[in-house]
Scaffold this motif. Structure first.
Motif, mmCIF file in Angstrom:
data_model
loop_
_atom_site.group_PDB
_atom_site.id
_atom_site.type_symbol
_atom_site.label_atom_id
_atom_site.label_comp_id
_atom_site.label_asym_id
_atom_site.label_seq_id
_atom_site.Cartn_x
_atom_site.Cartn_y
_atom_site.Cartn_z
ATOM 1 N N GLY A 221 0.525 -1.020 0.249
ATOM 2 C CA GLY A 221 0.136 -0.341 0.367
ATOM 3 C C GLY A 221 0.630 1.007 -0.521
ATOM 4 O O GLY A 221 1.509 1.756 1.040
ATOM 5 N N LEU A 222 0.456 1.804 -1.533
ATOM 6 C CA LEU A 222 1.621 3.245 -1.143
ATOM 7 C C LEU A 222 1.575 4.279 0.204
ATOM 8 O O LEU A 222 2.557 5.278 0.371
ATOM 9 C CB LEU A 222 1.248 4.136 -2.347
ATOM 10 C CG LEU A 222 1.481 3.493 -3.704
ATOM 11 C CD1 LEU A 222 1.879 4.495 -5.224
ATOM 12 C CD2 LEU A 222 3.185 2.887 -3.681
ATOM 13 N N VAL A 223 0.534 4.600 0.382
ATOM 14 C CA VAL A 223 0.092 5.446 1.862
ATOM 15 C C VAL A 223 0.900 5.177 2.819
ATOM 16 O O VAL A 223 1.376 5.639 3.293
ATOM 17 C CB VAL A 223 -1.451 5.954 1.793
ATOM 18 C CG1 VAL A 223 -1.602 6.795 3.004
ATOM 19 C CG2 VAL A 223 -2.102 6.255 0.961
ATOM 20 N N ASP A 224 0.604 3.541 2.876
ATOM 21 C CA ASP A 224 1.514 3.151 5.006
ATOM 22 C C ASP A 224 2.595 2.603 4.624
ATOM 23 O O ASP A 224 3.521 1.876 5.170
ATOM 24 C CB ASP A 224 0.552 2.326 4.560
ATOM 25 C CG ASP A 224 -1.528 2.218 5.233
ATOM 26 O OD1 ASP A 224 -2.036 1.842 4.911
ATOM 27 O OD2 ASP A 224 -1.270 3.398 5.482
ATOM 28 N N SER A 225 3.311 2.982 2.840
ATOM 29 C CA SER A 225 4.444 2.161 2.809
ATOM 30 C C SER A 225 5.965 3.245 3.230
ATOM 31 O O SER A 225 5.035 4.127 3.385
ATOM 32 C CB SER A 225 4.950 1.188 1.492
ATOM 33 O OG SER A 225 4.762 2.601 0.557
ATOM 34 N N HIS A 226 6.483 2.681 2.283
ATOM 35 C CA HIS A 226 7.771 4.244 2.538
ATOM 36 C C HIS A 226 7.899 4.675 1.542
ATOM 37 O O HIS A 226 9.302 4.921 1.083
ATOM 38 C CB HIS A 226 9.663 3.265 3.161
ATOM 39 C CG HIS A 226 9.631 2.467 4.028
ATOM 40 N ND1 HIS A 226 9.224 3.027 5.477
ATOM 41 C CD2 HIS A 226 9.335 0.757 4.712
ATOM 42 C CE1 HIS A 226 9.707 2.011 6.439
ATOM 43 N NE2 HIS A 226 8.862 0.837 5.256
ATOM 44 N N TYR A 227 6.857 4.228 0.543
ATOM 45 C CA TYR A 227 6.904 5.138 -1.043
ATOM 46 C C TYR A 227 7.477 7.210 -0.368
ATOM 47 O O TYR A 227 7.901 7.075 -0.978
ATOM 48 C CB TYR A 227 5.728 5.239 -1.689
ATOM 49 C CG TYR A 227 5.829 5.872 -2.832
ATOM 50 C CD1 TYR A 227 5.410 5.305 -4.166
ATOM 51 C CD2 TYR A 227 4.991 7.467 -2.726
ATOM 52 C CE1 TYR A 227 6.025 6.312 -4.979
ATOM 53 C CE2 TYR A 227 5.353 8.067 -4.347
ATOM 54 C CZ TYR A 227 4.927 7.564 -4.847
ATOM 55 O OH TYR A 227 5.218 7.962 -5.798
#
Length: 394
Positions: A221-227
């Motif tokens: 999940g982009l929002v919850d990742s290190h993105y």
């Protein structure tokens, strides 16, 4: 599932949810990125193609300013909001936030935006790095456009609004690639995108080439990742180097920059990935799959070692496919990272062998088999049926 199947499903569910037939259906595809990862928000180059999986919305214009939405794939979950009131999101990221964020952006162009009834369905795997969120955002914009609201909205404007919705409302600082290829994709082709100018070039895939996507079954999940952390590292590098974007940096400049080791590696991935992407577009047009394979391998190694966005399961899947292809095609992780899918480009005659190898030798950390599908490069967002009559319905 074909667009026609999704359309039939959406129309039937719309009648059940709203008690009348929709006036139109629109679609917006997901995408797979062949090469060029984390270069888009650095004003660089990407080479994605829209895929024949996407979001379909059945719709009907209303006489009031209310928006009613049913998400068929979330057990018929509903959301309803008033376009005359400020739009907000609460709690964790939710499918409705993408709808509301897009409506908010459209209101910035037309404060008198009309209300709609919408039934949403789709077949883009979520959390897989195939841009289910961009597909949804662009489809919502296409739905309002098809309903007669902002009829002159062109594909690039639509993509920019969708990007802003994700940046400002949802809270993920994504670049423009996902939304732009969903809006502007062309059948049978990849799209070389200059993310600074937003200019595009069609890159026709070689005849007989197949695009295979394999899901690692490691959800992301982009929002919850290190993105967002990776994006900030790139921004820190540009500030230190005194440039507008990492696109403006050469390898020689980077080598003598004095950046700390971690930030240097992050920047090096972007600088080298831009080169690989431009080169891939050149050799792909010549039909040189061996050269493309080499570039895809280098891209994956850079994402693994410099940008550190792969995970062991994804690395294993890439190695398995690469070994099976034995130089006849290439494979790399695709998407923001930390799970999701890999993409492979190969002769169609090699697909069966690759599918068999994945089935036999790959399991996720939880013991799940990979989901594999072969995609057709597809056209961007548009109407599935002509909106002949948008008489208002209450």
């Amino acid at each position: 599932m074909s667009h026609a199947d999704l359309q039939r499903r959406a129309e039937a569910a719309f009648i059940s949810a709203f008690g009348a037939a929709p006036k139109a259906c629109v679609q917006a595809p997901g995408r797979v990125n062949l090469i060029g990862e984390h270069t888009d928000y650095n004003d660089g180059f990407v080479l994605p193609c829209a895929i024949d999986r996407g979001t379909v919305i059945a719709l009907r214009r209303r006489t009031d300013r209310r928006v009613r939405v049913v998400a068929l794939d979330y057990a018929g979950a509903r959301d309803e909001f008033d376009l005359t009131q400020p739009l907000s999101r609460e709690g964790e990221v939710h499918w409705s936030h993408y709808v509301r964020g897009m409506a908010q952006q459209l209101l910035s162009l037309d404060p008198s935006l009309p209300g709609l009834d919408m039934l949403i369905t789709g077949d883009v795997p979520q959390g897989a790095g195939l841009s289910s969120s961009a597909s949804l955002e662009v489809a919502v914009g296409a739905a309002f456009r098809a309903a007669g609201a902002i009829p002159t909205l062109d594909p690039t404007q639509l993509a920019l609004l969708a990007q802003r919705a994700e940046n400002e409302f949802v809270g993920c600082q994504c670049g423009i690639m996902d939304q732009l290829v969903s809006a502007r994709g062309e059948a049978g082709s990849a799209l070389l995108i200059d993310c600074r100018s937003l200019s595009t070039k069609t890159v026709t895939l070689p005849e007989g080439a197949a695009v295979l996507i394999a899901h690692s079954m490691v959800r992301r999940g982009l929002v919850d990742s290190h993105y967002n952390e990776r994006r900030e590292a790139c921004a820190a590098a540009t500030r230190y180097l005194g440039v507008n974007a990492l696109r403006d940096v050469t390898l020689d400049q980077l080598a003598t920059s004095g950046l700390d080791a971690l930030t240097h590696r992050r920047a090096r991935h972007v600088v080298t990935e831009n080169y690989r992407t431009l080169r891939a577009a050149e050799v792909l047009e010549r039909g040189d799959l061996a050269a493309v394979a080499s570039l895809m391998a280098a891209s994956h190694a850079s994402m693994r070692d410099d940008f550190e966005i792969t995970v062991p399961a994804v690395d294993q899947l890439v190695e398995l496919i690469t070994d099976t292809l034995a130089g006849e095609g290439g494979c790399r992780m695709t998407g923001g990272g930390f799970g999701g899918c890999v993409v492979a480009l190969m002769p169609k005659g090699r697909v069966a062998a690759v599918e068999a190898a994945i089935s036999r030798h790959y399991r996720s950390p939880e013991g799940l088999a990979s989901k594999v599908f072969v995609c057709q490069p597809s056209a961007g967002a548009g109407a599935l049926i002509s909106p002949l009559d948008f008489g208002a319905n209450t």
